[in-house]
Design an enzyme around this catalytic site. Structure first.
Site, PDB file in Angstrom:
ATOM      1  N   GLU A 287      25.565 -11.278  23.953  1.00 61.90           N
ATOM      2  CA  GLU A 287      26.240 -11.271  25.252  1.00 61.90           C
ATOM      3  C   GLU A 287      27.174 -12.472  25.317  1.00 61.90           C
ATOM      4  OE1 GLU A 287      24.045  -8.951  28.517  1.00 61.90           O
ATOM      5  OE2 GLU A 287      23.176 -10.944  28.488  1.00 61.90           O
TER       6      GLU A 287
ATOM      7  N   ASN B 280      19.823  -4.643  33.456  1.00 60.66           N
ATOM      8  CA  ASN B 280      19.318  -5.937  33.926  1.00 60.66           C
ATOM      9  C   ASN B 280      19.788  -6.115  35.364  1.00 60.66           C
ATOM     10  OD1 ASN B 280      18.707  -8.586  34.435  1.00 60.66           O
ATOM     11  ND2 ASN B 280      20.126  -9.456  32.924  1.00 60.66           N
ATOM     12  N   TRP B 281      18.851  -5.994  36.294  1.00 58.28           N
ATOM     13  CA  TRP B 281      19.227  -6.025  37.712  1.00 58.28           C
ATOM     14  C   TRP B 281      19.394  -7.439  38.242  1.00 58.28           C
ATOM     15  CZ3 TRP B 281      15.471  -1.787  40.107  1.00 58.28           C
ATOM     16  CH2 TRP B 281      15.791  -0.549  39.538  1.00 58.28           C
ATOM     17  N   LYS B 282      19.097  -8.417  37.403  1.00 59.69           N
ATOM     18  CA  LYS B 282      19.242  -9.835  37.803  1.00 59.69           C
ATOM     19  C   LYS B 282      18.583 -10.055  39.168  1.00 59.69           C
ATOM     20  CE  LYS B 282      23.238 -10.091  34.846  1.00 59.69           C
ATOM     21  NZ  LYS B 282      24.521 -10.717  34.515  1.00 59.69           N
TER      22      LYS B 282
ATOM     23  N   GLY C 261      24.584  -5.266  33.185  1.00 63.22           N
ATOM     24  CA  GLY C 261      24.294  -5.953  34.444  1.00 63.22           C
ATOM     25  C   GLY C 261      24.803  -5.140  35.618  1.00 63.22           C
ATOM     26  N   GLY C 262      25.989  -5.487  36.116  1.00 66.33           N
ATOM     27  CA  GLY C 262      26.536  -4.879  37.337  1.00 66.33           C
ATOM     28  C   GLY C 262      26.478  -3.358  37.371  1.00 66.33           C
TER      29      GLY C 262
ATOM     30  N   SER D 247      30.041  -6.925  30.820  1.00 69.60           N
ATOM     31  CA  SER D 247      31.017  -6.014  31.432  1.00 69.60           C
ATOM     32  C   SER D 247      31.020  -4.628  30.807  1.00 69.60           C
ATOM     33  CB  SER D 247      32.424  -6.631  31.403  1.00 69.60           C
ATOM     34  OG  SER D 247      32.452  -7.806  32.198  1.00 69.60           O
TER      35      SER D 247
ATOM     36  N   HIS E  27      18.485 -15.265  28.270  1.00 75.51           N
ATOM     37  CA  HIS E  27      19.749 -14.808  28.861  1.00 75.51           C
ATOM     38  C   HIS E  27      20.627 -16.024  29.149  1.00 75.51           C
ATOM     39  CE1 HIS E  27      22.604 -13.092  31.665  1.00 75.51           C
ATOM     40  NE2 HIS E  27      22.251 -11.903  31.215  1.00 75.51           N
TER      41      HIS E  27
ATOM     42  N   GLY F 155      29.893 -10.393  33.724  1.00 78.10           N
ATOM     43  CA  GLY F 155      30.281 -10.365  35.130  1.00 78.10           C
ATOM     44  C   GLY F 155      31.756 -10.644  35.366  1.00 78.10           C
TER      45      GLY F 155
ATOM     46  N   GLU G 235      22.311 -16.793  31.589  1.00 75.79           N
ATOM     47  CA  GLU G 235      22.123 -17.362  32.937  1.00 75.79           C
ATOM     48  C   GLU G 235      20.889 -18.255  32.972  1.00 75.79           C
ATOM     49  OE1 GLU G 235      22.349 -13.598  34.945  1.00 75.79           O
ATOM     50  OE2 GLU G 235      24.497 -13.499  34.470  1.00 75.79           O
TER      51      GLU G 235
HETATM   52  P1  13P Z   1      27.528  -7.557  33.458  1.00 76.69           P
HETATM   53  O1  13P Z   1      27.317  -6.177  32.891  1.00 76.69           O
HETATM   54  O2  13P Z   1      27.483  -7.584  34.959  1.00 76.69           O
HETATM   55  O3  13P Z   1      28.721  -8.229  32.875  1.00 76.69           O
HETATM   56  O4  13P Z   1      26.250  -8.433  33.006  1.00 76.69           O
HETATM   57  C1  13P Z   1      25.880  -8.441  31.679  1.00 76.69           C
HETATM   58  C2  13P Z   1      24.564  -9.100  31.553  1.00 76.69           C
HETATM   59  O5  13P Z   1      24.432 -10.287  31.754  1.00 76.69           O
HETATM   60  C3  13P Z   1      23.412  -8.247  31.219  1.00 76.69           C
HETATM   61  O6  13P Z   1      22.298  -9.017  30.899  1.00 76.69           O
END
Ligand code: 13P
Length: 254
Positions: free
Chosen positions: A169, A11-13, A236-237, A215, A97, A175, A99
């Site tokens: 999640e 997920n590149w957000k 994510g990251g 994470s 999600h 993050g 977010e």
């Molecule tokens: P991180 O891997 O950066 O913690 O993000 C997780 C996430 O929100 C994937 O959708």
């Protein structure tokens, strides 16, 4: 015993615009071309969807949206429809999600409408659930996740449930570098699967892939993926770098 293929989702957000995204997708595609043991999905930013969808057409990697609207079309400034995602080459869409829930006020009812629309359009929804740290500390984690699953999937038939993916999640792990232990994640995943069985049946619940997100890094992915009810990861990251993402894909090999 049901065997569920591992599903590794990036997920590149709101990172990586077109050129960087294309380079990242190309590098990941080249470096995972022999990863026949896992399914891989990349969820770029909207502007990268079409070129990356084209780039990855006929490869092993699928493309997903990070969100979508629940209506087929209409005066919804700034939104994107299921059909638009499909025409960009998407097969998957991340819904609910944390977010989206935190910053854009998405409720379980909204997630439910989007999930039904995604399925009707032929997209595979990845429905995200997870508690905040305050909810966990108050002993509410199980209840919060149960409500999100029940309400988010309300009205889905057993057949429709069999076709979705769920992602656990925990908000406190996203993050933050603070990953859930494999044991804790597996325990919640088992609860989610039992809940899916309660709203459909055991066979259906056993078909659903339940991903962990929060994470996930190359050094913790293998231990998470080794758990019987952790069927993949939502990253994510670490999905923003070919080295770390391909190392996570590699962790699904065993
Ligand atoms: P991180 O891997 O950066 O913690 O993000 C997780 C996430 O929100 C994937 O959708």
């Amino acid at each position: 015993m049901t065997t569920r293929r591992s599903l590794i989702v990036g997920n590149w957000k709101m990172f990586t615009a077109i050129e960087d995204g294309i380079a990242l997708a190309r590098a990941i595609s080249e470096r995972t071309s022999d990863a026949e043991y896992a399914d891989i999905v990349l969820c770029p930013t909207y502007c990268g969807l079409y070129p990356i969808g084209e780039l990855l057409r006929n490869t092993r990697i699928a493309v997903g949206g990070q969100n979508m609207h629940w209506e087929t079309e209409g005066p919804f400034t700034g939104e994107i429809s299921a059909r638009m995602l499909l025409t960009c080459g998407c097969r998957y869409v991340i819904l609910g999600h944390s977010e989206r829930r935190t910053h854009f006020g998405e409720t379980d009812a909204v997630v439910n409408k989007k999930t039904l629309q995604a399925i009707a359009a032929g997209l595979i929804p990845i429905v995200c659930v997870g508690e905040t740290m305050a909810q966990r500390e108050a002993g509410l984690a199980d209840r919060v996740v149960e409500t999100q699953v029940r309400e988010g999937l309300s009205g889905l038939s057993g057949e429709q449930i069999a076709g979705i993916t769920v992602a656990y999640e925990p908000v406190w792990a996203i993050g933050t570098g603070r990953v859930a232990t494999p044991e804790l994640a597996d325990e919640i995943h088992t609860r989610i699967r039992n809940l899916l069985a309660a709203v459909s049946n055991r066979e259906t619940a056993n078909a659903v892939r339940v991903l962990y997100g929060g994470s996930v890094k190359p050094d913790n992915a293998a231990a998470l993926l080794a758990k019987s009810n952790i069927d993949g990861v939502l990253v994510g990251g670490a999905s923003l770098h070919p080295d770390s993402f391909t190392a996570i894909v590699e962790a699904a090999r065993s």
